[in-house]
Design an enzyme around this catalytic site. Sequence first.
Site, PDB file in Angstrom:
ATOM      1  NE  ARG J  87      -3.847  -2.340   0.014  1.00  0.00           N
ATOM      2  CZ  ARG J  87      -3.759  -3.689  -0.141  1.00  0.00           C
ATOM      3  NH1 ARG J  87      -2.249  -3.878  -0.890  1.00  0.00           N
ATOM      4  NH2 ARG J  87      -4.540  -4.516  -0.154  1.00  0.00           N
ATOM      5  CD  GLU J  90      -2.747   1.082  -4.349  1.00  0.00           C
ATOM      6  OE1 GLU J  90      -2.740  -0.119  -4.735  1.00  0.00           O
ATOM      7  OE2 GLU J  90      -3.579   1.485  -3.746  1.00  0.00           O
ATOM      8  CB  SER J 113      17.444  14.452   2.554  1.00  0.00           C
ATOM      9  OG  SER J 113      18.456  13.448   3.022  1.00  0.00           O
TER      10      SER J 113
END
Lengths: 146, 146, 146, 146, 146, 146, 146, 146, 146, 146
Positions: J87, J90, J113
């Site tokens: 997830r 995604e 960063s």
Amino acid sequence: MKKIDVTEAIFAIKKEKNLSWESIAKATGMTDVWITSACLGMNSCSEDVADKLVAFLGLSAEAKSALMEYPTKTWDHVIPQDPLIYRLYEVVGVYGPTLKEVIQEKFGDGIMSAIDFSMTVDKEENPKGDRVILTLNGKFLPYKSW
Amino acid sequence: MKKIDVTEAIFAIKKEKNLSWESIAKATGMTDVWITSACLGMNSCSEDVADKLVAFLGLSAEAKSALMEYPTKTWDHVIPQDPLIYRLYEVVGVYGPTLKEVIQEKFGDGIMSAIDFSMTVDKEENPKGDRVILTLNGKFLPYKSW
Amino acid sequence: MKKIDVTEAIFAIKKEKNLSWESIAKATGMTDVWITSACLGMNSCSEDVADKLVAFLGLSAEAKSALMEYPTKTWDHVIPQDPLIYRLYEVVGVYGPTLKEVIQEKFGDGIMSAIDFSMTVDKEENPKGDRVILTLNGKFLPYKSW
Amino acid sequence: MKKIDVTEAIFAIKKEKNLSWESIAKATGMTDVWITSACLGMNSCSEDVADKLVAFLGLSAEAKSALMEYPTKTWDHVIPQDPLIYRLYEVVGVYGPTLKEVIQEKFGDGIMSAIDFSMTVDKEENPKGDRVILTLNGKFLPYKSW
Amino acid sequence: MKKIDVTEAIFAIKKEKNLSWESIAKATGMTDVWITSACLGMNSCSEDVADKLVAFLGLSAEAKSALMEYPTKTWDHVIPQDPLIYRLYEVVGVYGPTLKEVIQEKFGDGIMSAIDFSMTVDKEENPKGDRVILTLNGKFLPYKSW
Amino acid sequence: MKKIDVTEAIFAIKKEKNLSWESIAKATGMTDVWITSACLGMNSCSEDVADKLVAFLGLSAEAKSALMEYPTKTWDHVIPQDPLIYRLYEVVGVYGPTLKEVIQEKFGDGIMSAIDFSMTVDKEENPKGDRVILTLNGKFLPYKSW
Amino acid sequence: MKKIDVTEAIFAIKKEKNLSWESIAKATGMTDVWITSACLGMNSCSEDVADKLVAFLGLSAEAKSALMEYPTKTWDHVIPQDPLIYRLYEVVGVYGPTLKEVIQEKFGDGIMSAIDFSMTVDKEENPKGDRVILTLNGKFLPYKSW
Amino acid sequence: MKKIDVTEAIFAIKKEKNLSWESIAKATGMTDVWITSACLGMNSCSEDVADKLVAFLGLSAEAKSALMEYPTKTWDHVIPQDPLIYRLYEVVGVYGPTLKEVIQEKFGDGIMSAIDFSMTVDKEENPKGDRVILTLNGKFLPYKSW
Amino acid sequence: MKKIDVTEAIFAIKKEKNLSWESIAKATGMTDVWITSACLGMNSCSEDVADKLVAFLGLSAEAKSALMEYPTKTWDHVIPQDPLIYRLYEVVGVYGPTLKEVIQEKFGDGIMSAIDFSMTVDKEENPKGDRVILTLNGKFLPYKSW
Amino acid sequence: MKKIDVTEAIFAIKKEKNLSWESIAKATGMTDVWITSACLGMNSCSEDVADKLVAFLGLSAEAKSALMEYPTKTWDHVIPQDPLIYRLYEVVGVYGPTLKEVIQEKFGDGIMSAIDFSMTVDKEENPKGDRVILTLNGKFLPYKSW
């Protein structure tokens, strides 16, 4: 007008006027490596540099705007194929863990930045064959713990 | 005894004796980058260097032989994952075509050799954060036509 | 005009005039393998060769310029699919480590250059079926230590 | 005993007795390239060759049987990484379509066999650097129509 | 006119005239599998076959020339996706090593050629559901040693 | 005892007793292709076949149970590498769309099953070189609409 | 007119006339899942269904022909990316071996057909959040032995 | 003791005692699909279920603890190879966009959860061949905007 | 008009009118992250938001309809290349298993939803260099057992 | 003793003593996310933290040394598979370009960063389902020009 269109326009003008990257660098006050990367669409110009580049090459106002846009940096081949670029990939593959050992021994746990970074190409004349001197200069960034 | 076994032995001794790659480099008369790569199994030692390395670290005779073998140079991740090594890969991706433009403008059609090649790591002290200076030095090889 | 456009133009002319690569090679003073690779956009012509090629085929002045550009050498299929090309890939897969053993036994630790390199194709007539003789000729490059 | 075990045994004996592939080739009456590939498990020996190899190296009877087995020919890296082998892959990528043009012009529609095939490695001494001469010899197989 | 254009032209005519591959095969004197592959651009026609195909379908002279060109054989999906083609891939995956065992037991160390090769499709009527009979016929090529 | 262990046991016995797949096929009443695939762990035996196989080869009771288990069918190389198996993959790549055209013209929209499926290998003697005849026989499955 | 063109035409009409897949399903006498797949080019229509679809949507005669063609079923992302489709892929990854255990315990050694197959989507109202009920119905195909 | 060890222990006991997943399901009060997935290490058991499973199968206390651990859910083949599992992957490839159309028409913009999710396998007897009925039941999750 | 066309139109207007995402967010009453994702075609607008966006930017009625369509969410590079996006991927790679440990310790066995989800970007001024504060807020979804 | 061995030792002790990451975090004075990442081998401990961790968990002196080593950060699945980690991947895929737009609008051309970086996990109780709050805090690094 997108960055890719500016790149094509620059290549056409550069060929027509028989210019070198070195001359473009001088006209803009930047190094040849950096200005080439900006012309290839891989870095964004400050307004000052964009003005100089547009003036020197005779580009359009729209090109200036595109040169100042922040680029999305992508590349086509996950493993490069052109021999000049592949050799650099090979160096990373062969010497990557070595560089990690040596850099971290000298600096501690961290990395060399590819953002706060510069690079130059020099030519070392040599009777056995000239040599390419490629110098990478990146800020050391120590890992933070929290 | 394979190269990988020698590498493991060297890491164990290095840790136990609290040695640095720099001290190993001095003892063998080579640079830190090169001798580290040889200890990691990515380069072959001449007999002279192997002798010094074996003497300095107290390695076995079998190790000497393995150090002199010609390595098969391979790496695990086609796209490196460790951040220090990935940043170098990213530099090749972002600046590869730029370097091709600049090098070939200065030298003609050809490549920078990764075989007739050396590399150094230096530390530039800087109040805003020290900088890693990585210098690659490779012979220019012009394409042959026939 | 890009290299790919010159390639398409050459194929069209070659078909129309019913020319062979061999005749193009003769007209330019180069070998059939090399001139074909230049026509396919995988090598750059010297001005002299470009002039001869342009004259022989009746190409435009713009084509001459494109023929002299330094190519970016890439290919479409990481694993080739056309059977003629796949068989060569298979030879590299099956015999690669063998060639490493044999070449390095004869020459020491190093590689065969693909840059300082030439290649020829010959036909050996044979009653059991003619044979293709492919000869690769590359400079041996010893690994440098430093 | 599998082919991989025989390969390891041969490497150990070869190192211990300080043998060359060339000497193994002579003892078996085969070329150095072919016998090396058989020792690396990439070709099957006839009983006669297996007998000579076993006798010359002092291998076991079980090794003879393994040497005669038909190999399953596979390789680890779809794109080779060791520089010596990668250069050959690069030649296939850069010159594959060129070879297709030239071979099919000389022979018609078909391929060079990688099965009815042989290969040799020669050394050409050269003051500018010795050269590796790699010769592939494969039967031309015309495509059949039906 | 490229092979792909001829393929599209053939599909259009075939649909318009409501022709079958079987009728095209009969008109050209070739099998349905082979002529279909030639129409799809995966094999080159002899002049005789090209003439018949052009005559039967009413193609242009330029199409004849394209039909006679030697194809570059490539495919889109390294692992096929269409269920009909995937099932064949699955058969190769599941039964590949089995076929290697059985073929090499019957013929010795070698392969079945995919070049000196033919293939037919037949329909076996069966009350439980008709069956597809796919017959591959390839010359056995023994590995050469040298 | 897993299927892979039974496979290794069968190979050891087959070698020791110098048996052929053909003899194993006869002893079990199955074809050589199918019984080989079952011995390689790619199909499950009925109890009757497992009994015959265990009896003929002198396998253990535990082996019988493993032979009857339902296999998980997987393979190592998404693109096969061994030349014998690769050629079959190449046939699927080159002729896959052709077979789709021809099969669906003869049978309608659907596929050839790889489950309700059988396959045989035959040898056709031929003075120009014997030929491998590979026959796949699969039930045609029409697509359902709903 | 290709299937992809028909799909685009259907989407345009569906949006313009504000139609649902459900209404298209009713007009054609098929389920919403199946008719949607046919409109997306993943199944072929019988003439009867094609007639109804053309009549209901006001498509051209050429579209009818394209709807009746047998599709080549391919998809873009080997691992789907859209979250709705990825979740289905994840279910196959997480529960695939579980389904193999349970299905083969109930049915024996074989598979669920994806050809002799149907699928429905239902909505289960639920105060805690409605639920999607996806039902796959495939013929069990036992492995054949021979 | 890791989940994989518990899985192996369960398979051994299940075979020895000739148990079915159905009987294990009944003994634990869960469905056959879910309890199988937990035994394969793809779901975590509540303490109550773990107790029943341990008691029914005669597992160790350490196994109970492993059964209750939260799994890391991974799978070996990005594209499944076993035919039973591949067919499910093919359904996702062929019908994924169809399901997106139909589900989102019925429910709005969102997805079917693979977490708040259940699945059953049923057998539908059918004289033309029994059918596998696979039912997925997942909560609809609408996309949130913010 | 497709979502991609609306995205291009929005970028053109945004540049011409020199608008910021922040101003677009304010005009629509949504956050900058969400409205940007909708403008990039990765979320669907409610009618109310689409109306405001169309009014503020001066888009067409057709654009409104495209903004309300449910998107298919896909991305080009399986491993992102642009440095800003790659760093996020690297965080997932380096800290993924850590987050699994910490989240599941706090919440039990389950996941953080990427659907019932929101995200904000804030700027924390800092004399050593400003900091990006990225906050992800997702509903915890416990795994269901059944 | 390698980092992986320390990780296994920590998991064993944590389970045996029924400790939480939260308690380990408190004992070492670090956050739960960071100390978990160090225990999983993805960060190096300062000597002070290593001392506290060793004391709290009862680890060996050798473990202390391994905890202080600089890690090589790699991960197994280029696309994560466990649903919790996927997830997050995604989110990077769907929202990556959005974050680039929003971050670069607020900060200029540069990146967040992943080295000068921290991250926290919080639980927001919510009657409709608790929510995971994940906060990433990274220094903004502007691109350098030169």
